[in-house]
Design a protein around this motif. Structure first.
Motif, mmCIF file in Angstrom:
data_model
loop_
_atom_site.group_PDB
_atom_site.id
_atom_site.type_symbol
_atom_site.label_atom_id
_atom_site.label_comp_id
_atom_site.label_asym_id
_atom_site.label_seq_id
_atom_site.Cartn_x
_atom_site.Cartn_y
_atom_site.Cartn_z
ATOM 1 N N GLY A 306 -6.519 -4.598 0.090
ATOM 2 C CA GLY A 306 -5.404 -5.093 -0.573
ATOM 3 C C GLY A 306 -5.403 -5.137 -2.025
ATOM 4 N N PHE A 307 -4.562 -5.782 -2.827
ATOM 5 C CA PHE A 307 -4.675 -5.922 -4.222
ATOM 6 C C PHE A 307 -5.331 -7.333 -4.441
ATOM 7 N N VAL A 324 -3.416 -0.679 -3.579
ATOM 8 C CA VAL A 324 -3.540 -1.058 -2.044
ATOM 9 C C VAL A 324 -3.800 0.116 -1.182
ATOM 10 N N GLU A 404 -0.811 2.550 -5.890
ATOM 11 C CA GLU A 404 -0.569 1.531 -7.182
ATOM 12 C C GLU A 404 0.777 1.467 -7.659
ATOM 13 N N ASP A 413 1.089 -6.159 -8.225
ATOM 14 C CA ASP A 413 1.092 -6.218 -6.872
ATOM 15 C C ASP A 413 2.364 -5.610 -6.184
ATOM 16 N N ARG A 416 4.955 -7.766 -4.301
ATOM 17 C CA ARG A 416 5.608 -8.653 -5.408
ATOM 18 C C ARG A 416 6.689 -7.841 -5.875
#
Length: 457
Positions: A306-307, A324, A404, A413, A416
């Motif tokens: 993950g980020f 990610v 990305e 992210d 988000r």
């Protein structure tokens, strides 16, 4: 004295009347006697009391029917077993027949040599095969069902290939048949994973993928799922000869879904807005669940990194991971998460084959380590469009997609961005129609949930 004389006179008159009308008098007496006899017959018992009757036991040997002839007739009846399989990309005629429990050299030769029967092993894998097999493994009938040959019939028809025994050999025929549609209702509870729960509820994989897609912006299926979370779903199932098909994404389109995650209820309803001319999933308030940015560039794949901070598998150092990673087999389709223009498509250092897409608001998405590029620089792409395929090019230890999102040059992210991106609402003129449709679906989902809880108890 006078009274006695009067009685005597009346008696003499009666005797004279009887003498003169003796026949009428006899008839009256007989009729009275007959009526009395009938009455007596009506009330007299028809039979003695059964308890007073003598009892005796009778034993008799019963001969069964000729069971030898029945066994012979049963032995002449040929029992056929039915088995279903899906063709695989590595299949040969022999491996497929072995999985179907067919031991028939003549059938194998026919499948290899007949021009029509050879279509069974041609084209892509995933064909639905059903075989009727005798007790010694001989093939009696084989039916394969797979997508229609004409693209314009893909959503409405399927191909049926029938191979059956005819005399001393086999015959094959090919035909196009219509798909049937039905609405199915399922529900379940999370015990370990979403996949395990939907499998236990007999929900097709295509429906599971869509559910994860629908709620991707609301629920992080990697981290947010809890044991005891519940779901209910209404979906449209396309069937070929009564068998749910596996090759069409439209097979199992979700019409409505409810997901209860950590006590919070999430709802989704498929609706085509006649005013906007758009079809999408909306929540109970009529807000679109599909935002300007999708939560993932792939259809429900496993996130391997993950980020966050991680230990780099090649450089062997701890460093911040600015994207990610999605683990998936080579060739898995990759899609763009939003509308945009391809800024770069080609080879770039550790990224290997990579695609950069520029979007509105100063955002750029990056798709790296691809095995195939389906777009070119300057091309305009739409959200959900397949732009390449998963690979292991560049600095990659195995097949996966590195993804990305950059905002004004800064890595952010992706999840988000997806959750905070814009959505559209149902037109005011369409709200009454949507609310009526959503209410009907909500009642069905509640019924499915009640049935699931009742079964659990």
């Amino acid at each position: 004295m006078k009274l006695l004389q009067s009685w005597e006179r009346e008696a003499r008159r009666a005797v004279l009347w009887a003498h003169r009308h003796h026949r009428s008098l006899a008839g009256v007496v007989l009729a009275a006697l007959f009526g009395t006899a009938v009455t007596a017959f009506g009330v007299a018992p028809l039979a003695p009391d059964a308890a007073d009757l003598p009892q005796r036991l009778i034993a008799e040997q019963v001969e069964p029917p000729h069971w030898h002839s029945q066994l012979e007739a049963l032995g002449e009846f040929e029992l056929l077993l039915t088995r279903n399989e899906l063709t695989r990309s590595t299949d040969t005629v022999d491996t497929l027949l072995a999985r179907l429990n067919v031991t028939d050299a003549q059938a194998a030769a026919f499948l290899r040599n007949d021009p029509t029967a050879r279509r069974l092993m041609q084209g892509r894998a995933g064909k639905m095969v059903q075989a009727q097999v005798g007790p010694s493994g001989q093939l009696h009938r084989l039916i394969a069902r797979y997508p229609a040959e004409k693209p314009e019939q893909f959503a409405t028809h399927f191909t049926r290939l029938t191979i059956e025994r005819a005399g001393e050999g086999f015959a094959a025929r090919l035909e196009q048949a219509e798909l049937n549609s039905r609405v199915a209702l399922r529900s379940g509870t999370i015990e370990s994973s979403l996949w395990a729960a939907t499998a236990a509820s007999q929900i097709p994989d295509t429906v599971t993928i869509q559910m994860a897609e629908i709620f991707a912006n609301e629920i992080d299926f990697r981290r947010d799922l809890r044991r005891g979370d519940a779901f209910a779903v209404i979906f449209e199932s396309l069937e070929a000869d009564g068998e749910p098909i596996t090759w069409n994404q439209a097979a199992g389109r979700v019409l409505a879904a409810q997901f209860i995650n950590a006590g919070r209820v999430h709802e989704a309803y498929w609706f085509r807005d006649p005013v906007l001319g758009k079809a999408a999933y909306f929540d109970a308030k009529g807000e679109s669940l599909r935002r300007a940015f999708l939560a993932s560039p792939m259809e429900f794949s496993r996130v391997s990194s993950g980020f966050a901070l991680r230990f780099h598998p090649i450089l062997k150092t701890w460093r911040r991971h600015l994207g990610v990673d999605y683990a998936a087999p080579t060739g898995t389709p990759v899609r763009t998460v939003a509308d945009g223009v391809v800024e770069f498509a080609g080879w770039q250092n550790g990224y290997g084959n990579v695609i950069f897409i520029r979007h509105a608001g100063g955002r750029v998405t990056v798709y790296a380590h691809l095995s195939r590029l389906n777009v070119r620089q300057g091309q305009r792409v739409e959200q959900g469009q397949h732009i390449g395929a998963v690979g292991a090019t560049g600095w990659a230890t195995g097949p996966h997609l590195h993804f990305e999102i950059r905002e004004n040059g800064q890595h952010v992210d992706p999840l988000r961005v997806a959750r905070s991106s814009e959505a559209f609402s149902i037109a005011a003129a369409s709200r009454a129609q949507f609310q009526a449709q959503a209410l009907a679906y909500r009642q069905q989902l509640a019924l499915a949930s009640q049935q699931q809880f009742a079964q659990a108890e």
